[in-house]
Motif scaffolding. Sequence first.
Motif, PDB file in Angstrom:
ATOM      1  N   VAL A 219       0.859  -1.193   0.000  1.00 57.36           N
ATOM      2  CA  VAL A 219       0.000   0.000   0.000  1.00 57.36           C
ATOM      3  C   VAL A 219       0.890   1.236   0.000  1.00 57.36           C
ATOM      4  CG1 VAL A 219      -1.990  -1.044   1.137  1.00 57.36           C
ATOM      5  CG2 VAL A 219      -0.181  -0.057   2.535  1.00 57.36           C
ATOM      6  N   GLN A 220       0.387   2.303  -0.621  1.00 58.00           N
ATOM      7  CA  GLN A 220       1.112   3.572  -0.643  1.00 58.00           C
ATOM      8  C   GLN A 220       0.119   4.718  -0.529  1.00 58.00           C
ATOM      9  OE1 GLN A 220       3.733   3.968  -4.030  1.00 58.00           O
ATOM     10  NE2 GLN A 220       4.989   2.197  -3.471  1.00 58.00           N
ATOM     11  N   PRO A 221       0.554   5.859   0.025  1.00 53.87           N
ATOM     12  CA  PRO A 221      -0.339   7.031   0.088  1.00 53.87           C
ATOM     13  C   PRO A 221      -0.702   7.502  -1.320  1.00 53.87           C
ATOM     14  CG  PRO A 221       1.578   7.300   1.534  1.00 53.87           C
ATOM     15  CD  PRO A 221       1.848   6.103   0.685  1.00 53.87           C
ATOM     16  N   PRO A 222      -1.903   8.072  -1.492  1.00 56.48           N
ATOM     17  CA  PRO A 222      -2.371   8.501  -2.809  1.00 56.48           C
ATOM     18  C   PRO A 222      -1.446   9.487  -3.522  1.00 56.48           C
ATOM     19  CG  PRO A 222      -4.159   8.549  -1.225  1.00 56.48           C
ATOM     20  CD  PRO A 222      -2.922   8.265  -0.447  1.00 56.48           C
ATOM     21  N   ASP A 223      -0.729  10.326  -2.735  1.00 55.33           N
ATOM     22  CA  ASP A 223       0.138  11.318  -3.376  1.00 55.33           C
ATOM     23  C   ASP A 223       1.549  10.790  -3.618  1.00 55.33           C
ATOM     24  OD1 ASP A 223       0.741  11.171  -0.729  1.00 55.33           O
ATOM     25  OD2 ASP A 223       0.899  13.329  -0.385  1.00 55.33           O
ATOM     26  N   GLU A 224       1.794   9.501  -3.278  1.00 55.67           N
ATOM     27  CA  GLU A 224       3.101   8.892  -3.543  1.00 55.67           C
ATOM     28  C   GLU A 224       3.021   7.780  -4.596  1.00 55.67           C
ATOM     29  OE1 GLU A 224       5.153   7.580  -0.051  1.00 55.67           O
ATOM     30  OE2 GLU A 224       4.769   9.466   1.042  1.00 55.67           O
ATOM     31  N   LEU A 225       1.885   7.101  -4.642  1.00 58.37           N
ATOM     32  CA  LEU A 225       1.721   5.998  -5.592  1.00 58.37           C
ATOM     33  C   LEU A 225       1.663   6.533  -7.024  1.00 58.37           C
ATOM     34  CD1 LEU A 225       1.139   3.074  -6.415  1.00 58.37           C
ATOM     35  CD2 LEU A 225      -1.274   3.459  -5.855  1.00 58.37           C
ATOM     36  N   LYS A 226       2.587   6.051  -7.860  1.00 59.00           N
ATOM     37  CA  LYS A 226       2.610   6.439  -9.274  1.00 59.00           C
ATOM     38  C   LYS A 226       2.337   5.216 -10.138  1.00 59.00           C
ATOM     39  CE  LYS A 226       5.988  10.219  -8.890  1.00 59.00           C
ATOM     40  NZ  LYS A 226       7.328  10.688  -9.319  1.00 59.00           N
ATOM     41  N   ILE A 227       1.623   5.421 -11.224  1.00 61.25           N
ATOM     42  CA  ILE A 227       1.329   4.320 -12.154  1.00 61.25           C
ATOM     43  C   ILE A 227       1.173   4.896 -13.557  1.00 61.25           C
ATOM     44  CG2 ILE A 227      -1.188   4.446 -11.812  1.00 61.25           C
ATOM     45  CD1 ILE A 227      -1.162   1.316 -12.048  1.00 61.25           C
ATOM     46  N   VAL A 228       1.456   4.056 -14.559  1.00 66.12           N
ATOM     47  CA  VAL A 228       1.161   4.423 -15.953  1.00 66.12           C
ATOM     48  C   VAL A 228      -0.114   3.666 -16.315  1.00 66.12           C
ATOM     49  CG1 VAL A 228       1.999   4.472 -18.329  1.00 66.12           C
ATOM     50  CG2 VAL A 228       3.628   4.605 -16.424  1.00 66.12           C
ATOM     51  N   PRO A 229      -1.287   4.288 -16.149  1.00 63.65           N
ATOM     52  CA  PRO A 229      -2.550   3.572 -16.400  1.00 63.65           C
ATOM     53  C   PRO A 229      -2.662   3.176 -17.875  1.00 63.65           C
ATOM     54  CG  PRO A 229      -2.911   5.678 -15.268  1.00 63.65           C
ATOM     55  CD  PRO A 229      -1.505   5.685 -15.767  1.00 63.65           C
ATOM     56  N   LEU A 230      -3.490   2.192 -18.152  1.00 62.39           N
ATOM     57  CA  LEU A 230      -3.717   1.759 -19.531  1.00 62.39           C
ATOM     58  C   LEU A 230      -4.133   2.944 -20.390  1.00 62.39           C
ATOM     59  CD1 LEU A 230      -5.641  -1.559 -18.815  1.00 62.39           C
ATOM     60  CD2 LEU A 230      -3.336  -1.364 -19.751  1.00 62.39           C
ATOM     61  N   GLY A 231      -3.358   3.183 -21.445  1.00 58.02           N
ATOM     62  CA  GLY A 231      -3.711   4.241 -22.391  1.00 58.02           C
ATOM     63  C   GLY A 231      -3.433   5.653 -21.908  1.00 58.02           C
ATOM     64  N   ARG A 232      -2.689   5.813 -20.802  1.00 58.36           N
ATOM     65  CA  ARG A 232      -2.403   7.153 -20.265  1.00 58.36           C
ATOM     66  C   ARG A 232      -0.917   7.285 -19.923  1.00 58.36           C
ATOM     67  NH1 ARG A 232      -7.404   9.598 -17.782  1.00 58.36           N
ATOM     68  NH2 ARG A 232      -9.116   8.167 -18.254  1.00 58.36           N
ATOM     69  N   LYS A 233      -0.508   8.501 -19.565  1.00 56.41           N
ATOM     70  CA  LYS A 233       0.864   8.754 -19.147  1.00 56.41           C
ATOM     71  C   LYS A 233       0.989   8.563 -17.644  1.00 56.41           C
ATOM     72  CE  LYS A 233       1.806  12.055 -22.865  1.00 56.41           C
ATOM     73  NZ  LYS A 233       2.182  13.465 -23.188  1.00 56.41           N
ATOM     74  N   GLU A 234       2.246   8.455 -17.163  1.00 52.44           N
ATOM     75  CA  GLU A 234       2.463   8.252 -15.728  1.00 52.44           C
ATOM     76  C   GLU A 234       1.811   9.376 -14.926  1.00 52.44           C
ATOM     77  OE1 GLU A 234       6.154   6.624 -13.339  1.00 52.44           O
ATOM     78  OE2 GLU A 234       6.361   8.787 -13.570  1.00 52.44           O
ATOM     79  N   ILE A 235       1.199   8.981 -13.827  1.00 48.61           N
ATOM     80  CA  ILE A 235       0.454   9.936 -13.011  1.00 48.61           C
ATOM     81  C   ILE A 235       0.378   9.414 -11.576  1.00 48.61           C
ATOM     82  CG2 ILE A 235      -1.785   8.844 -13.506  1.00 48.61           C
ATOM     83  CD1 ILE A 235      -3.017  11.661 -13.613  1.00 48.61           C
TER      84      ILE A 235
END
Length: 399
Positions: A219-235
């Motif tokens: 688990v990670q805090p919402p403002d620390e967890l980064k992901i490259v969602p399907l079809g999107r850029k890293e956020i």
Amino acid sequence: LLPPAGPPAPFPLLSRLDAADNEVEELGADIAALPALKSLDVANNQLRELPAALADCPRLKEANFRGNQLRDKRLEKMVNGCQTKAILEYLRAGGRGKGKAESAREEVRKKKREKQQKKDSGDGEQDEVEEASKLLVKVLHVSENPAPLVVKVSPGVKDVRAFIVCCVLKGVNLKPGNALKRFLSMQTKLHEDICEKRTVATIATHDLQLVKAPLTYDVQPPDELKIVPLGRKEIKAKDLLRQLQLEAEEQRKQKKRQNISGLHKYLQLLDGKDNYPCLLDAEGAAISFPPITNSEKTKIRKETRDLFLEVTSDTSLQICKDVMDTLILKIAELNRSTLENKEGSGSDVESDALCGPGNSKLPLVVEQVRVVDTDGNLKVLYPSKTDLATVSSLLTVIR
């Protein structure tokens, strides 16, 4: 919980009862008064006995009694390794000291005799045809796998999304025609149906070749967890949810109605969470952010042959297993349909000549994946020898 048995029957439509991890000390005989009960989960409680009345539940097919210190050690061993049917038969016969083992052996011998008689008289031909038409799946055990995949679970997930089940599925064919599109549609349908709009469980499918082990469920805090969602850029996860919320509002305005589609309808599932669940690869990159999205990093493509499958839930471990059973069945059905219909044309079909009719009988291979805690202690192994039982009528499992 249950009122005394007697007409009218209490809860006449109750089909699933989940009471795991509740310090339950006794399961009363009134359990038999639930005429529609199909699934019972009382794992990790303080039960010392199981009532014989369980055997009188007319529709009970799945039961999880693991994690209870039962007085009957033979029964406890059965609970850890046998199917529900065998446990109920044991209880029906009176349990320990009632000659159940002998009667069970006699029952097996009787079934074998009946099967042989059917075969000799020709009545068994239909059974053989049905068996041959079943889908084949072969289980590769951890002990037979030179490089088994392991998922380590951090303690923090317990309060966020506690349960995860994983496995590897090898030998899928997504190249011909619209096979990949059908695969993704199948996953969406499972999320709507058995996963109850992702409220009880979420499925994630990954291209195994793009998964960098070892994996960690954290688990990670919402403002620390980064992901490259399907079809999107890293956020960042926090920004992704805000972005999806804005998109949902815009969608409502344009269509002038309350219904929204896509990832937007799952945003409320994370309301009130201080931390978000995520599956991290060896580089610390998030490849999954349940129940919202997978990562572009491990996205399934037409060329994908081997899958890493993941099911998470904040409800129960058994639900994860039930969903995984169904997911494997649906992929096996889709795979056979693709091979038999030879979807598509041109180079796609030619390049898959090796997967033609002669090979359509080859089983998919399911590799066991161990989920362990931070000390390396086993939490769950899937598929165990009791898993895939829910789909056994449609699937032949070679163990």
